[in-house]
Motif scaffolding. Structure first.
Motif, PDB file in Angstrom:
ATOM      1  N   GLY A  49      79.648   5.318  45.185  1.00 19.86           N
ATOM      2  CA  GLY A  49      78.814   6.243  45.932  1.00 19.86           C
ATOM      3  C   GLY A  49      77.334   6.124  45.659  1.00 19.86           C
ATOM      4  O   GLY A  49      76.533   6.834  46.274  1.00 19.86           O
ATOM      5  N   VAL A  50      76.975   5.272  44.716  1.00 14.63           N
ATOM      6  CA  VAL A  50      75.568   5.061  44.367  1.00 14.63           C
ATOM      7  C   VAL A  50      75.162   3.634  44.704  1.00 14.63           C
ATOM      8  O   VAL A  50      74.121   3.393  45.315  1.00 14.63           O
ATOM      9  N   THR A  51      76.020   2.683  44.343  1.00 12.08           N
ATOM     10  CA  THR A  51      75.795   1.284  44.731  1.00 12.08           C
ATOM     11  C   THR A  51      76.995   0.727  45.492  1.00 12.08           C
ATOM     12  O   THR A  51      77.185  -0.480  45.600  1.00 12.08           O
ATOM     13  N   THR A  52      77.842   1.637  46.009  1.00 12.46           N
ATOM     14  CA  THR A  52      78.953   1.249  46.887  1.00 12.46           C
ATOM     15  C   THR A  52      79.002   2.212  48.061  1.00 12.46           C
ATOM     16  O   THR A  52      78.361   3.271  48.056  1.00 12.46           O
ATOM     17  N   GLY A  53      79.822   1.852  49.063  1.00 13.38           N
ATOM     18  CA  GLY A  53      80.114   2.783  50.139  1.00 13.38           C
ATOM     19  C   GLY A  53      81.052   3.882  49.665  1.00 13.38           C
ATOM     20  O   GLY A  53      81.341   4.008  48.461  1.00 13.38           O
ATOM     21  N   TYR A  54      81.584   4.651  50.623  1.00 14.35           N
ATOM     22  CA  TYR A  54      82.361   5.847  50.279  1.00 14.35           C
ATOM     23  C   TYR A  54      83.813   5.725  50.724  1.00 14.35           C
ATOM     24  O   TYR A  54      84.126   5.083  51.735  1.00 14.35           O
ATOM     25  N   GLY A  55      84.692   6.388  49.979  1.00 17.52           N
ATOM     26  CA  GLY A  55      86.097   6.423  50.330  1.00 17.52           C
ATOM     27  C   GLY A  55      86.671   5.028  50.439  1.00 17.52           C
ATOM     28  O   GLY A  55      86.413   4.160  49.590  1.00 17.52           O
ATOM     29  N   PRO A  56      87.437   4.761  51.496  1.00 17.56           N
ATOM     30  CA  PRO A  56      88.009   3.417  51.658  1.00 17.56           C
ATOM     31  C   PRO A  56      86.945   2.349  51.938  1.00 17.56           C
ATOM     32  O   PRO A  56      87.269   1.164  51.936  1.00 17.56           O
ATOM     33  N   LEU A  57      85.691   2.758  52.164  1.00 14.27           N
ATOM     34  CA  LEU A  57      84.600   1.804  52.390  1.00 14.27           C
ATOM     35  C   LEU A  57      83.875   1.454  51.088  1.00 14.27           C
ATOM     36  O   LEU A  57      82.812   0.831  51.111  1.00 14.27           O
ATOM     37  N   ALA A  58      84.457   1.852  49.966  1.00 18.97           N
ATOM     38  CA  ALA A  58      83.835   1.529  48.675  1.00 18.97           C
ATOM     39  C   ALA A  58      83.916   0.047  48.348  1.00 18.97           C
ATOM     40  O   ALA A  58      83.339  -0.405  47.354  1.00 18.97           O
ATOM     41  N   THR A  59      84.599  -0.704  49.174  1.00 15.21           N
ATOM     42  CA  THR A  59      84.596  -2.167  49.017  1.00 15.21           C
ATOM     43  C   THR A  59      83.256  -2.773  49.406  1.00 15.21           C
ATOM     44  O   THR A  59      83.009  -3.959  49.157  1.00 15.21           O
ATOM     45  N   THR A  60      82.410  -1.970  50.035  1.00 16.28           N
ATOM     46  CA  THR A  60      81.060  -2.414  50.402  1.00 16.28           C
ATOM     47  C   THR A  60      80.114  -2.131  49.242  1.00 16.28           C
ATOM     48  O   THR A  60      80.011  -0.990  48.781  1.00 16.28           O
ATOM     49  N   TYR A  61      79.422  -3.148  48.784  1.00 17.95           N
ATOM     50  CA  TYR A  61      78.416  -2.972  47.744  1.00 17.95           C
ATOM     51  C   TYR A  61      77.057  -2.786  48.404  1.00 17.95           C
ATOM     52  O   TYR A  61      76.730  -3.470  49.376  1.00 17.95           O
ATOM     53  N   VAL A  62      76.288  -1.862  47.882  1.00 15.78           N
ATOM     54  CA  VAL A  62      74.998  -1.498  48.484  1.00 15.78           C
ATOM     55  C   VAL A  62      73.900  -1.719  47.440  1.00 15.78           C
ATOM     56  O   VAL A  62      73.989  -1.214  46.318  1.00 15.78           O
ATOM     57  N   ALA A  63      72.856  -2.423  47.832  1.00 19.95           N
ATOM     58  CA  ALA A  63      71.750  -2.694  46.916  1.00 19.95           C
ATOM     59  C   ALA A  63      71.019  -1.408  46.573  1.00 19.95           C
ATOM     60  O   ALA A  63      70.874  -0.511  47.423  1.00 19.95           O
ATOM     61  N   PRO A  64      70.558  -1.241  45.355  1.00 20.22           N
ATOM     62  CA  PRO A  64      69.848  -0.019  44.950  1.00 20.22           C
ATOM     63  C   PRO A  64      68.664   0.308  45.852  1.00 20.22           C
ATOM     64  O   PRO A  64      68.321   1.492  46.008  1.00 20.22           O
ATOM     65  N   GLU A  65      68.066  -0.686  46.469  1.00 22.65           N
ATOM     66  CA  GLU A  65      66.914  -0.441  47.343  1.00 22.65           C
ATOM     67  C   GLU A  65      67.288   0.393  48.571  1.00 22.65           C
ATOM     68  O   GLU A  65      66.417   0.977  49.227  1.00 22.65           O
ATOM     69  N   GLN A  66      68.566   0.456  48.892  1.00 21.56           N
ATOM     70  CA  GLN A  66      69.029   1.226  50.055  1.00 21.56           C
ATOM     71  C   GLN A  66      69.598   2.585  49.650  1.00 21.56           C
ATOM     72  O   GLN A  66      70.313   3.217  50.419  1.00 21.56           O
ATOM     73  N   SER A  67      69.243   3.030  48.455  1.00 22.98           N
ATOM     74  CA  SER A  67      69.804   4.253  47.898  1.00 22.98           C
ATOM     75  C   SER A  67      69.566   5.472  48.781  1.00 22.98           C
ATOM     76  O   SER A  67      70.478   6.253  49.048  1.00 22.98           O
ATOM     77  N   VAL A  68      68.332   5.639  49.248  1.00 20.50           N
ATOM     78  CA  VAL A  68      68.005   6.837  50.032  1.00 20.50           C
ATOM     79  C   VAL A  68      68.815   6.864  51.323  1.00 20.50           C
ATOM     80  O   VAL A  68      69.392   7.897  51.697  1.00 20.50           O
ATOM     81  N   GLN A  69      68.887   5.717  52.016  1.00 26.03           N
ATOM     82  CA  GLN A  69      69.643   5.685  53.265  1.00 26.03           C
ATOM     83  C   GLN A  69      71.130   5.929  53.018  1.00 26.03           C
ATOM     84  O   GLN A  69      71.797   6.615  53.786  1.00 26.03           O
ATOM     85  N   LEU A  70      71.649   5.351  51.914  1.00 26.37           N
ATOM     86  CA  LEU A  70      73.063   5.547  51.589  1.00 26.37           C
ATOM     87  C   LEU A  70      73.365   7.030  51.366  1.00 26.37           C
ATOM     88  O   LEU A  70      74.351   7.561  51.898  1.00 26.37           O
ATOM     89  N   GLN A  71      72.516   7.714  50.599  1.00 30.75           N
ATOM     90  CA  GLN A  71      72.735   9.137  50.323  1.00 30.75           C
ATOM     91  C   GLN A  71      72.566   9.970  51.587  1.00 30.75           C
ATOM     92  O   GLN A  71      73.342  10.903  51.844  1.00 30.75           O
ATOM     93  N   GLN A  72      71.568   9.621  52.398  1.00 30.47           N
ATOM     94  CA  GLN A  72      71.344  10.376  53.636  1.00 30.47           C
ATOM     95  C   GLN A  72      72.501  10.192  54.601  1.00 30.47           C
ATOM     96  O   GLN A  72      72.953  11.157  55.248  1.00 30.47           O
ATOM     97  N   ASN A  73      73.012   8.980  54.696  1.00 31.24           N
ATOM     98  CA  ASN A  73      74.142   8.740  55.603  1.00 31.24           C
ATOM     99  C   ASN A  73      75.397   9.464  55.138  1.00 31.24           C
ATOM    100  O   ASN A  73      76.228   9.864  55.964  1.00 31.24           O
ATOM    101  N   LEU A  74      75.552   9.619  53.830  1.00 30.19           N
ATOM    102  CA  LEU A  74      76.678  10.417  53.324  1.00 30.19           C
ATOM    103  C   LEU A  74      76.594  11.836  53.865  1.00 30.19           C
ATOM    104  O   LEU A  74      77.579  12.394  54.371  1.00 30.19           O
ATOM    105  N   VAL A  75      75.408  12.415  53.786  1.00 25.78           N
ATOM    106  CA  VAL A  75      75.223  13.788  54.272  1.00 25.78           C
ATOM    107  C   VAL A  75      75.479  13.845  55.774  1.00 25.78           C
ATOM    108  O   VAL A  75      76.186  14.741  56.263  1.00 25.78           O
ATOM    109  N   TYR A  76      74.934  12.885  56.505  1.00 21.83           N
ATOM    110  CA  TYR A  76      75.082  12.912  57.961  1.00 21.83           C
ATOM    111  C   TYR A  76      76.542  12.832  58.390  1.00 21.83           C
ATOM    112  O   TYR A  76      76.997  13.616  59.228  1.00 21.83           O
TER     113      TYR A  76
END
Length: 516
Positions: A49-76
């Motif tokens: 949830g910090v450097t990965t996607g969420y739930g079954p999408l946690a197989t996606t790794y997310v670069a720390p530079e995209q942290s804000v968008q990742l957190q915002q998309n979780l809320v959305y």
């Protein structure tokens, strides 16, 4: 310390009558966990949830530079709640509960998030949170996402109980910048049980007060029907040592000590002239609504106590995922967000609340029935009975409320439905259980209000000199808020006013003190 918050103080915060203060130690714990998180992010550690996607999408790794968008998309994507908004006191309770959890130093949130939640509670800023849409499995994702959305300057809020307004407008009025949720702020905020826990905390204190108020009502009911005090004797509870039953024996025995209306203990003997069988004698013991008061309300008190202990444990818990342990330099992934304890406890409490409502309705039914109420007038209307109907309609309303409570008593905690692409393949549904218990408690207080009005009317009819000090105080309390029923009049507003007063801890403080 904020993390030593009691359920009673949490209710006071929810009602806007107390405030929360963060200790220096708690601030340091928050900062230490956040710094630890930032260091792990910088080292590019895989953190759910910090450097990965969420739930079954946690197989996606997310670069720390995209942290804000990742957190915002979780809320959305989680802002999908529906239904009427949660009540303001419930929202404030869940905000307080979330703060307590986040400030234990295992969530890794920023100090800015903690300070903003404190500010909103202090200044009565309440987000609009739809009441439906969470299964309580990864915590209360959906309603907490609506809180996160409002903190980010979107959605709607109310200030000081006023009308809903855009969150962006409220931020401008308060001269605040919307929060930018980054790193672990959003997932830590939404990924916990605090909606269920906040509502359950309010349920806990209100259900316990309902038992105490019912104790006073049942004593007055017994006095009006000239019941036997013997059934309240503590020795009866001593040989059946349930804590709740023993507590009810102590309360009822002590409160009835100066009552002249109850039949005292006596040495029963048969008539000296008895030869054979003498029928149609006075009953030596009462109907169960009188005689079994310690057992009925005692069982409810035990359930309320068990529920409250579960809620206290949950409020003292950290319920998001993953959890940070800076001292051990570990980040652990698990399932503390799974709200099964609260789900079971809330369903159990709901059963006790429905039983208390049924018990009150049965007392109302007996005391308004001229065939069973010890010579009192039908439906407590002594003036031109028949031309006037007294509390007939109110008694029917109590019956209707009990029927509705029964129809909605199916447990929520056993209704698990797999969701989230079978990632959440079991779900506890604790939020539904807590919301249902809250609704049941509201209806219980409406029934208790009807009973209080009926019994106060009975005292007006027969007089109060023989009553106990406690029940005279109860009668006085009711008469301060509602006048005696002369001719028929609409009672809806009075019932609601008494119900709201009974629900208010400050309004009933003088009555509760009689039992404490």
């Amino acid at each position: 310390m904020l993390t030593s918050l009691t359920l009673e103080r949490l209710e006071a915060v929810a009602l806007g009558r107390d405030s929360l203060v963060l200790s220096r130690q708690e601030r340091q714990s928050v900062e230490k966990a956040h710094d630890f998180l930032l260091a792990r992010i910088e080292s590019r550690q895989r953190i759910y949830g910090v450097t990965t996607g969420y739930g079954p999408l946690a197989t996606t790794y997310v670069a720390p530079e995209q942290s804000v968008q990742l957190q915002q998309n979780l809320v959305y994507h989680l802002c999908s709640g529906v239904g009427e908004p949660l009540a303001i006191d419930q929202v404030r309770a869940l905000m307080a509960a979330r703060l307590v959890s986040l400030c234990r130093g295992h969530s890794g949130v920023s100090s800015a998030l903690v300070e903003r939640l404190l500010f909103w509670l202090l200044h009565a800023v309440t987000p609009e949170i739809p009441s439906r849409g969470t299964v309580g499995a990864s915590g209360d994702l959906t309603p907490l996402a609506h809180l996160a959305r409002a903190l980010s300057g979107e959605g709607r809020v109310s200030i000081n109980g006023g009308p809903w307004m855009p969150s962006a407008t409220a931020h401008r009025q308060l001269e605040l910048e919307p929060l930018i949720l980054a790193n672990k702020d959003a997932i830590a905020l939404v990924n916990g049980t605090s909606v269920t826990a906040g509502i359950a905390a309010l349920n806990a204190v209100r259900a316990q007060r309902a038992v105490k108020l019912s104790t006073l009502l049942v004593l007055l009911y017994a006095e009006l029907l000239e019941g036997h005090r013997e059934a309240f004797h503590p020795q009866i509870g001593a040989v059946r040592p349930y804590p709740g039953q023993q507590q009810l024996h102590r309360w009822l025995w002590a409160l009835s000590a100066d009552s002249q209306a109850l039949k005292p203990l006596d040495a029963r003997t048969l008539p000296a002239s008895l030869d054979g069988v003498a029928r149609h004698q006075t009953l030596p013991q009462d109907a169960y609504t009188l005689r079994c008061a310690p057992q009925a309300l005692g069982a409810a008190w035990d359930v309320c106590t068990q529920h409250a202990e579960t809620v206290k444990t949950e409020i003292a818990s950290v319920s998001d995922n993953p959890l940070l342990f800076p001292e051990e330099e570990e980040i652990l992934h698990g399932g503390n967000f799974f709200g099964q304890h609260l789900a079971f406890a809330s369903d159990h409490l709901n059963n006790a609340v429905v039983q208390m409502a049924l018990y009150s309705e049965r007392r109302i039914a007996r005391v308004t029935d001229p065939l069973r109420n010890n010579g009192l007038p039908a439906f407590m209307q002594p003036r031109d009975t028949g031309l006037h109907s007294g509390f007939m309609g109110a008694q029917v309303s109590a019956t209707s409320l009990v029927a509705e409570l029964r129809s909605q008593a199916m447990p929520a905690s056993i209704q698990s439905i797999p969701t989230n692409a079978d990632n959440q393949d079991i779900v506890p549904l604790g939020t539904i259980a807590a919301r249902r218990a809250s609704t049941s408690i509201t209806q219980l207080y409406q029934i208790l209000a009807i009973e209080a009005l009926v019994l106060a009317q009975a005292v007006d009819i027969v007089g109060s000199p023989s009553l106990s000090t406690a029940t005279r105080a109860l009668h006085h309390w009711v008469r301060q808020r509602a006048v005696t029923l002369g001719g028929d009049r609409p009672l809806a507003e009075e019932i609601e006013a008494i119900a709201q007063a009974l629900l208010d801890p400050d309004e009933v403080a003088s009555l509760i003190e009689l039992l404490d």
